[in-house]
Design a protein around this motif. Structure first.
Motif, PDB file in Angstrom:
ATOM      1  N   ARG A  95       0.829  -1.226   0.000  1.00  9.23           N
ATOM      2  CA  ARG A  95       0.000   0.000   0.000  1.00  9.23           C
ATOM      3  C   ARG A  95       0.854   1.262   0.000  1.00  9.23           C
ATOM      4  O   ARG A  95       0.753   2.101  -0.895  1.00  9.23           O
ATOM      5  N   ASP A  96       1.685   1.396   1.035  1.00  9.22           N
ATOM      6  CA  ASP A  96       2.451   2.638   1.206  1.00  9.22           C
ATOM      7  C   ASP A  96       3.512   2.783   0.124  1.00  9.22           C
ATOM      8  O   ASP A  96       3.750   3.880  -0.368  1.00  9.22           O
ATOM      9  N   ARG A 100       3.868   5.837  -2.442  1.00  8.55           N
ATOM     10  CA  ARG A 100       5.112   6.620  -2.481  1.00  8.55           C
ATOM     11  C   ARG A 100       5.625   6.740  -3.917  1.00  8.55           C
ATOM     12  O   ARG A 100       6.085   7.808  -4.337  1.00  8.55           O
ATOM     13  N   ASP A 114      -9.244   5.209   1.028  1.00  2.00           N
ATOM     14  CA  ASP A 114      -9.147   3.782   1.330  1.00  2.00           C
ATOM     15  C   ASP A 114     -10.500   3.140   1.063  1.00  2.00           C
ATOM     16  O   ASP A 114     -11.487   3.507   1.702  1.00  2.00           O
TER      17      ASP A 114
END
Length: 131
Positions: A95-96, A100, A114
């Motif tokens: 996810r992150d 990014r 989300d």
């Protein structure tokens, strides 16, 4: 052969100019799939950790998600996308990392949402694993 009305036989992938789009990130524990659509929901580009050459347990890693997001975004930046909305789904590690990679690409993000499906106590879960 006469049903070819408006002559759209050429590949539409590179013909469309898309200034704004939606980036869907589906991050499971085993894979991360990044799909980029226009505002109406038609798919422009997609990539996943599996198509980027990662196999087995490495598909679920953050680096694989970052690579998948970078691959999907590269094609739409060439088509002129400047703004995007991001929908993130799933509990995975990617996810992150995928988010990014999108931030670094230079596309302006209007919002990040989300959309992970949450049961209001729906189905009975499978029985617990005995290892």
């Amino acid at each position: 052969m006469g049903s070819r009305r408006n002559g759209r036989i050429s590949s539409r992938k590179n013909a469309r100019k898309v200034p704004k789009g939606v980036i869907h990130i589906q991050a499971s524990f085993n894979n991360t799939i990044v799909t980029i659509t226009d505002v109406r929901g038609r798919v422009i580009s997609w990539s996943s950790a599996g198509t980027c050459g990662f196999r087995g347990t490495r598909r679920g890693t953050p680096f694989a998600a970052q690579t998948a997001a970078g691959n999907a975004i590269r094609t739409v930046v060439d088509q002129g996308m400047q703004r995007a909305e991001v929908m993130i789904k799933g509990p995975g590690l990617g996810r992150d990392a995928a988010l990014r990679a999108i931030r670094r690409s230079g596309i302006l993000l209007s919002f990040v949402r989300d959309v992970t499906p949450m049961p209001h106590n729906g189905c009975r879960p499978p029985k617990k694993r005995r290892v």
